[in-house]
Design a protein around this motif. Structure first.
Motif, PDB file in Angstrom:
ATOM      1  N   VAL A   1      37.900  33.613  40.541  1.00  0.00           N
ATOM      2  CA  VAL A   1      38.141  35.045  40.692  1.00  0.00           C
ATOM      3  C   VAL A   1      39.266  35.450  39.744  1.00  0.00           C
ATOM      4  CG1 VAL A   1      38.649  36.909  42.310  1.00  0.00           C
ATOM      5  CG2 VAL A   1      37.538  34.828  43.137  1.00  0.00           C
ATOM      6  N   PHE A   2      39.102  36.585  39.106  1.00  0.00           N
ATOM      7  CA  PHE A   2      40.143  37.129  38.247  1.00  0.00           C
ATOM      8  C   PHE A   2      40.800  38.307  38.960  1.00  0.00           C
ATOM      9  CE2 PHE A   2      37.333  34.805  35.503  1.00  0.00           C
ATOM     10  CZ  PHE A   2      38.203  34.149  34.638  1.00  0.00           C
ATOM     11  N   LEU A   3      42.137  38.298  38.983  1.00  0.00           N
ATOM     12  CA  LEU A   3      42.916  39.257  39.752  1.00  0.00           C
ATOM     13  C   LEU A   3      43.896  39.993  38.851  1.00  0.00           C
ATOM     14  CD1 LEU A   3      44.090  36.869  42.646  1.00  0.00           C
ATOM     15  CD2 LEU A   3      41.917  38.097  42.499  1.00  0.00           C
ATOM     16  N   THR A   4      44.253  41.193  39.277  1.00  0.00           N
ATOM     17  CA  THR A   4      45.393  41.879  38.674  1.00  0.00           C
ATOM     18  C   THR A   4      46.677  41.243  39.216  1.00  0.00           C
ATOM     19  OG1 THR A   4      45.669  43.501  40.443  1.00  0.00           O
ATOM     20  CG2 THR A   4      44.039  44.005  38.730  1.00  0.00           C
ATOM     21  N   PRO A   5      47.821  41.503  38.622  1.00  0.00           N
ATOM     22  CA  PRO A   5      49.077  40.990  39.194  1.00  0.00           C
ATOM     23  C   PRO A   5      49.364  41.522  40.595  1.00  0.00           C
ATOM     24  CG  PRO A   5      49.407  41.562  36.895  1.00  0.00           C
ATOM     25  CD  PRO A   5      48.044  42.076  37.271  1.00  0.00           C
ATOM     26  N   GLU A   6      48.631  42.572  41.022  1.00  0.00           N
ATOM     27  CA  GLU A   6      48.767  43.099  42.387  1.00  0.00           C
ATOM     28  C   GLU A   6      47.804  42.427  43.355  1.00  0.00           C
ATOM     29  OE1 GLU A   6      50.545  45.214  39.469  1.00  0.00           O
ATOM     30  OE2 GLU A   6      48.341  45.226  39.633  1.00  0.00           O
ATOM     31  N   LYS A   7      47.162  41.309  42.915  1.00  0.00           N
ATOM     32  CA  LYS A   7      46.258  40.490  43.737  1.00  0.00           C
ATOM     33  C   LYS A   7      44.891  41.140  43.954  1.00  0.00           C
ATOM     34  CE  LYS A   7      50.120  38.564  46.427  1.00  0.00           C
ATOM     35  NZ  LYS A   7      50.683  38.340  47.786  1.00  0.00           N
ATOM     36  N   GLU A   8      44.578  42.198  43.209  1.00  0.00           N
ATOM     37  CA  GLU A   8      43.286  42.873  43.364  1.00  0.00           C
ATOM     38  C   GLU A   8      42.240  42.180  42.492  1.00  0.00           C
ATOM     39  OE1 GLU A   8      44.691  47.440  44.252  1.00  0.00           O
ATOM     40  OE2 GLU A   8      44.398  46.810  42.172  1.00  0.00           O
ATOM     41  N   PRO A   9      41.097  41.791  43.063  1.00  0.00           N
ATOM     42  CA  PRO A   9      40.053  41.123  42.275  1.00  0.00           C
ATOM     43  C   PRO A   9      39.249  42.116  41.445  1.00  0.00           C
ATOM     44  CG  PRO A   9      39.312  41.401  44.530  1.00  0.00           C
ATOM     45  CD  PRO A   9      40.725  41.917  44.484  1.00  0.00           C
ATOM     46  N   PHE A  10      38.813  41.677  40.270  1.00  0.00           N
ATOM     47  CA  PHE A  10      37.981  42.560  39.451  1.00  0.00           C
ATOM     48  C   PHE A  10      36.821  41.829  38.776  1.00  0.00           C
ATOM     49  CE2 PHE A  10      41.466  41.201  36.677  1.00  0.00           C
ATOM     50  CZ  PHE A  10      40.818  40.841  35.500  1.00  0.00           C
ATOM     51  N   TYR A  11      36.792  40.497  38.785  1.00  0.00           N
ATOM     52  CA  TYR A  11      35.634  39.764  38.253  1.00  0.00           C
ATOM     53  C   TYR A  11      35.520  38.457  39.021  1.00  0.00           C
ATOM     54  CZ  TYR A  11      32.186  37.862  35.045  1.00  0.00           C
ATOM     55  OH  TYR A  11      31.037  37.350  34.522  1.00  0.00           O
ATOM     56  N   PHE A  12      34.251  38.018  39.292  1.00  0.00           N
ATOM     57  CA  PHE A  12      34.032  36.910  40.217  1.00  0.00           C
ATOM     58  C   PHE A  12      32.995  35.927  39.691  1.00  0.00           C
ATOM     59  CE2 PHE A  12      34.048  41.104  42.123  1.00  0.00           C
ATOM     60  CZ  PHE A  12      35.168  41.080  42.937  1.00  0.00           C
ATOM     61  N   GLY A  13      33.047  34.772  40.274  1.00  0.00           N
ATOM     62  CA  GLY A  13      32.010  33.777  40.062  1.00  0.00           C
ATOM     63  C   GLY A  13      32.324  32.528  40.861  1.00  0.00           C
TER      64      GLY A  13
ATOM     65  N   ARG B   1      55.194  39.936  34.707  1.00  0.00           N
ATOM     66  CA  ARG B   1      56.167  39.841  33.612  1.00  0.00           C
ATOM     67  C   ARG B   1      55.469  39.728  32.264  1.00  0.00           C
ATOM     68  NH1 ARG B   1      58.488  36.337  30.343  1.00  0.00           N
ATOM     69  NH2 ARG B   1      57.239  34.566  31.102  1.00  0.00           N
ATOM     70  N   ARG B   2      54.408  38.919  32.229  1.00  0.00           N
ATOM     71  CA  ARG B   2      53.706  38.691  30.964  1.00  0.00           C
ATOM     72  C   ARG B   2      52.645  39.747  30.676  1.00  0.00           C
ATOM     73  NH1 ARG B   2      51.229  32.922  31.324  1.00  0.00           N
ATOM     74  NH2 ARG B   2      50.221  33.741  29.438  1.00  0.00           N
ATOM     75  N   GLY B   3      52.276  40.527  31.693  1.00  0.00           N
ATOM     76  CA  GLY B   3      51.243  41.532  31.494  1.00  0.00           C
ATOM     77  C   GLY B   3      49.865  40.941  31.319  1.00  0.00           C
ATOM     78  N   VAL B   4      49.555  39.866  32.085  1.00  0.00           N
ATOM     79  CA  VAL B   4      48.258  39.187  31.968  1.00  0.00           C
ATOM     80  C   VAL B   4      47.607  39.110  33.350  1.00  0.00           C
ATOM     81  CG1 VAL B   4      48.989  37.820  29.989  1.00  0.00           C
ATOM     82  CG2 VAL B   4      49.280  36.892  32.304  1.00  0.00           C
ATOM     83  N   PRO B   5      46.290  38.923  33.380  1.00  0.00           N
ATOM     84  CA  PRO B   5      45.624  38.754  34.673  1.00  0.00           C
ATOM     85  C   PRO B   5      45.819  37.346  35.224  1.00  0.00           C
ATOM     86  CG  PRO B   5      44.005  38.657  32.916  1.00  0.00           C
ATOM     87  CD  PRO B   5      45.334  38.967  32.263  1.00  0.00           C
ATOM     88  N   VAL B   6      45.429  37.194  36.477  1.00  0.00           N
ATOM     89  CA  VAL B   6      45.514  35.909  37.162  1.00  0.00           C
ATOM     90  C   VAL B   6      44.117  35.316  37.296  1.00  0.00           C
ATOM     91  CG1 VAL B   6      46.044  34.791  39.376  1.00  0.00           C
ATOM     92  CG2 VAL B   6      47.597  36.521  38.441  1.00  0.00           C
ATOM     93  N   LEU B   7      43.978  34.046  36.925  1.00  0.00           N
ATOM     94  CA  LEU B   7      42.767  33.295  37.257  1.00  0.00           C
ATOM     95  C   LEU B   7      43.037  32.569  38.572  1.00  0.00           C
ATOM     96  CD1 LEU B   7      40.034  31.806  36.819  1.00  0.00           C
ATOM     97  CD2 LEU B   7      41.369  30.019  35.687  1.00  0.00           C
ATOM     98  N   LEU B   8      42.272  32.894  39.598  1.00  0.00           N
ATOM     99  CA  LEU B   8      42.362  32.208  40.882  1.00  0.00           C
ATOM    100  C   LEU B   8      41.192  31.244  40.996  1.00  0.00           C
ATOM    101  CD1 LEU B   8      43.485  31.818  43.775  1.00  0.00           C
ATOM    102  CD2 LEU B   8      42.033  33.746  44.468  1.00  0.00           C
TER     103      LEU B   8
END
Length: 688
Positions: free
Chosen positions: A108-120, A36-43
C-alpha cells in the motif's frame, strides 16, 4: 549493514533486517521522515509463515537496484500483520474495496498523513500474467506523486471518507438488532446447507479453509435442537479434513488451508490459531459422537502443539513456515518437509512395507503435489492399527531428518488464549493431565509477561520479552476464554477472577456504550485513519464475537447482568448477519446458541479428593449443552469468589451437582447418569 528492524521482536521483521531496503518499523518517526522529505510511504505488510511474502522479499527487497530506487523516493515501512492486526485491518479493507481481493504481502502506498492512495498485494520482479512489475509500480507511483500531487490527495481523501462510511455501518447497526433467535439460528443452518460441499465436506469451493467456528455452531445447534442436518455437516466436514492432506498424517496438526476443494493439497504453513481451534472442534466432535477418529485427531493435534510449537518459556509459538530451506543447496521449497514419493518409501521401509505405506497414505507414482510427490492422506482406517503405527513412527522419524520449516516463535496473546482453552478441556476429558499442565504454564506466561500492572494486555512477546504493541480486542476476549476454560477444569477461582478483569477492560475501553458495538482497538490506542471494527470471523473468531462469548460465560458464573447485557447487545449484529453470511459469523452463532440455551450453569459441590465429586465434575464437562459453564468446589465455597457455588450444600452428605439457568436451579443430583441426561452428555464409558 542491518537496518532499523534489527532490534524488532517480530521474527518477520527480523527476516528483513539485512535487506538493502532502508526499512522503518511502523511508528510516528517513519511518517515524520516522509513529511520531512516530501515523499510517500510504501507500507509492506506480511507475516513470517507467508510463502509469497518470502518470494517478493527475495525477488525485490533483496535486490540492490530495486532497493536503491525505493530508498531514494519513498519511506519504506514494514509491518508484521500478526503484531499489528489493527494496521493490517484498516489497510486491507482499503485494498479489498479498491481491488475486490486481498492477501499478503499487502503493498500500500500512503501519504505522510497515513492516507492510502494506491494498493496491491504481490508484485513480480518482471511483468507477468497482466501484472506490472514491482519496479514499474514504484515508477508509476513516484511519477504520480511528483506530477499529479493534487490528484493523489483527492484520491486519498475519497478513500479515507469511504472507509469512515463503511465503519459506521457496524457502529450504528449493532444497537438496532436483537441477538439471533430461533428463526435466525435456523436460517443460518439453511444458509450453511446451501453452501455445504456434499462430496468433500466443508463449505464453498477451492481454496477451502477449515471451518472450526462453524463446526462449533453446528454442534451446539444439534445439541439444542436435535437437528441431524447440523450434526451431519459437522461430522462429515471433520472426517474429511482429518483424512485429507490438510491434516499432517504423521505429526498431527493442520495446515492453513487446502488449495483444492477435496482437502488434498494444503498450503503448508501451520498456524497456532488454526490448530487451537481445530483441537477444540475435534474434542467437541468426540464429545458429541464418541468418534474414535475425532478423538485420535484431537490428541494428535494436541501433541503437535506440545512437540513443535511449545516455547522454552512455556507458551506457544505462532506458526511454522510453509517453506523449508535446504542449506546444502540453498533452495527453499514449499511443502518439501511433508511430501513423499514411492521411491523414498522403498528406500526407507523396504518393498513390502513401502507398498503398505503407499496404500495407507495414498502415495502414487503420479503424485498429488509437485514433481510427482504425494501429500499423505488416510482415506480409511488401517486394518492393522499396530502395523500402521509402526510405519507412521518410522516415517515421522525419517522426516525429522529433513530440513525443517522455520518457526515464528513470537507469542501472541489471543492465540495462546485459544490454545489454553483447547488444551485444558482436552486434558480434562481425555485423561491427559500433561495437557492441562501445559495450558496452565501458557496462562502463567500470559500473566507474567503480557499482563501489565494496570491490567492491560500486550499483544506479543518473544523469548520471554514483552513486545511494545498493545493488545487488541481479540487478545482480551480469547485470553479471557482460556482463563474461563481453565477455571472449569481446575476449579481455581483465580482464573475466573482474572477473566473478569480482562472483560471489565473490554467493557471500559472497547465498547460503544450507546450502541453496544465493539471496536478492535481500545479507546486510548494509537489513532489510525479509522478505528478498526469487524464482527465477522476470518481465520480466527472476531474479537467482537469472541468477547460476546466470554462475556456470556462470565455472566453465567457470576450472575452479572452487566456482562450478560453486554453480550446480548454485542450479538445484535450477528442477528443481522446470520442469514446473509453464516460462514463468517460461526463464533457469533455459537455464542447465540449458548444464549438461547441459557446457557446452563452447573455447580458441582464436594470434597476435591472424593471420587464421587470427580465423577460429577467429569460428567458436567462432557455435557453438550451449548456454552454450559462448570464450577466446582468444596462444600461452603464462598460467594465472593464464585457466586455460582454459593449456598449449594451436599445432599445427604454426598457430592452433588446443580444444573441452573439464570441461577434458578433444578433439584440437585448425586447421580452422574442423571446429570448426563440433563446436559446431553453421552454415557461415559471406559475407552470411549
Amino acid at each position: 549493514m542491518p537496518n532499523r528492524l534489527a532490534d524488532a521482536t517480530s521474527p518477520y521483521l527480523q527476516q528483513h533486517a539485512d535487506n538493502p531496503v532502508d526499512w522503518w518499523p511502523w511508528g510516528p518517526e517513519a511518517f515524520a521522515e516522509a513529511e520531512r522529505r516530501g515523499v510517500p510511504v510504501l507500507l509492506s505488510v506480511g507475516y513470517a509463515a507467508c510463502h509469497w511474502c518470502h518470494v517478493m522479499a527475495h525477488e525485490s527487497f533483496e535486490d540492490d537496484g530495486t532497493a536503491g530506487y525505493l530508498n531514494e523516493r519513498f519511506v519504506a515501512v514494514k509491518v508484521d500483520r500478526e503484531e499489528r492486526p489493527d494496521v493490517d485491518a484498516v489497510y486491507m479493507e482499503a485494498v479489498q474495496a479498491a481491488t475486490g481481493q486481498g492477501g499478503w504481502p499487502m503493498t500500500v502506498f500512503l501519504t505522510p498523513e497515513k492516507e492510502p492512495f494506491y494498493f496491491g498485494t504481490y508484485f513480480p520482479p518482471e511483468p507477468r500474467h497482466g501484472m506490472p512489475s514491482f519496479r514499474q509500480v514504484l515508477e508509476g507511483v513516484h511519477a504520480a506523486w511528483r506530477d499529479r500531487r493534487e490528484e493523489v490527495g483527492e484520491v486519498a481523501g475519497r478513500i479515507r471518507a469511504d472507509l469512515a462510511e463503511r465503519a459506521s455501518v457496524y457502529a450504528v447497526g449493532s444497537g438496532v438488532h436483537t441477538p439471533p433467535g430461533e428463526a435466525e439460528l435456523h436460517q443460518a443452518l439453511v444458509g450453511l446447507s446451501r453452501e455445504f460441499d456434499e462430496r468433500h465436506g466443508g463449505f464453498g469451493g477451492a481454496p477451502k479453509f477449515p471451518p472450526a467456528m462453524v463446526v462449533e455452531y453446528l454442534l451446539r445447534h444439534h445439541a439444542r435442537t436435535g437437528s441431524e442436518a447440523a450434526l451431519e455437516m459437522a461430522v462429515r466436514t471433520g472426517e474429511a479434513m482429518a483424512r485429507g492432506g490438510i491434516h499432517d498424517q504423521l505429526g498431527g496438526g493442520f495446515s492453513r488451508y487446502a488449495v483444492d476443494a477435496g482437502w488434498v493439497v494444503p498450503h503448508f504453513e501451520k498456524m497456532l490459531y488454526d490448530n487451537a481451534l481445530l483441537l477444540r472442534a475435534y474434542l467437541h466432535l468426540w464429545r458429541a459422537t464418541g468418534s474414535p477418529l475425532a478423538r485420535r485427531t484431537a490428541l494428535s493435534t494436541a501433541d503437535f502443539l506440545l512437540r513443535e510449537l511449545l516455547t522454552p518459556e512455556g507458551a506457544f509459538a505462532s506458526a511454522l513456515d510453509a517453506d523449508s530451506l535446504d542449506e546444502e543447496t540453498g533452495v527453499s521449497s514449499e511443502g518439501a518437509y511433508y511430501v513423499w514419493e514411492p521411491g523414498q518409501l522403498v528406500d526407507l521401509l523396504g518393498p513390502a512395507d513401502a507398498a503398505t505405506a503407499a496404500r495407507l497414505f495414498s502415495v502414487t507414482a503420479g503424485g498429488t503435489f509437485e514433481h510427482g510427490t504425494s501429500v499423505l492422506q488416510l482415506l480409511a482406517d488401517p486394518e492393522d492399527p499396530a502395523e500402521y503405527e509402526a510405519i507412521r513412527a518410522r516415517l515421522l522419524a525419517a522426516r525429522a531428518e529433513r530440513p525443517a520449516p522455520a518457526r515464528d516463535d513470537k507469542v501472541v496473546a489471543a492465540w495462546n488464549g485459544l490454545a489454553v482453552a483447547a488444551l485444558a478441556e482436552t486434558g480434562a476429558l481425555l485423561d491427559r493431565p500433561d495437557l492441562v499442565a501445559a495450558a496452565e504454564r501458557a496462562a502463567d506466561l500470559l500473566l507474567a509477561v503480557h499482563l501489565t500492572p494496570d491490567g492491560r494486555l500486550l499483544r506479543t512477546s518473544r523469548d520471554g520479552r514483552p513486545g511494545a504493541n498493545a493488545g487488541v480486542l481479540e487478545d482480551y476476549a480469547d485470553t479471557a476464554e482460556g482463563f474461563l476454560a481453565l477455571y472449569a477444569v481446575t476449579g481455581e477461582a483465580e482464573w475466573l477472577q482474572l477473566a473478569g478483569g480482562l472483560l471489565d477492560t473490554v467493557l471500559r475501553h472497547f465498547t460503544d456504550e450507546a450502541t453496544g458495538a465493539l471496536y478492535d482497538t481500545a479507546d486510548d490506542a494509537e489513532e489510525l485513519i479509522r478505528r478498526p471494527q469487524d464482527p465477522t470471523d476470518n481465520a480466527t473468531p472476531s474479537g467482537w464475537t469472541a468477547a460476546a462469548n466470554a462475556l456470556l460465560g462470565y455472566a453465567a458464573y457470576t450472575g452479572s447482568e452487566r456482562h450478560r447485557t453486554a453480550a446480548e447487545r454485542a450479538l445484535g449484529i450477528v442477528g443481522a448477519l446470520a442469514a446473509r453470511a453464516p460462514r463468517f459469523v460461526g463464533w457469533g452463532l455459537a455464542a447465540a446458541e449458548a444464549l438461547a440455551d441459557g446457557p446452563r450453569e452447573v455447580a458441582v459441590i464436594g470434597p476435591a479428593a472424593d471420587p464421587a465429586t470427580a465423577a460429577l465434575h467429569r460428567t458436567a464437562l462432557l455435557g453438550t449443552a451449548p456454552g454450559a459453564v462448570v464450577a466446582f468446589g468444596e462444600p461452603g465455597a464462598g460467594s465472593d469468589d464464585v457466586p455460582l457455588l454459593a449456598g449449594r450444600p451436599l445432599v445427604d452428605g454426598a457430592p452433588a451437582a446443580y444444573v441452573c439457568r439464570h441461577f434458578t436451579c433444578d433439584a440437585p443430583t448425586t447421580d452422574p447418569a442423571v446429570l448426563a441426561a440433563r446436559l446431553g452428555a453421552l454415557q461415559d464409558v471406559p475407552g470411549r
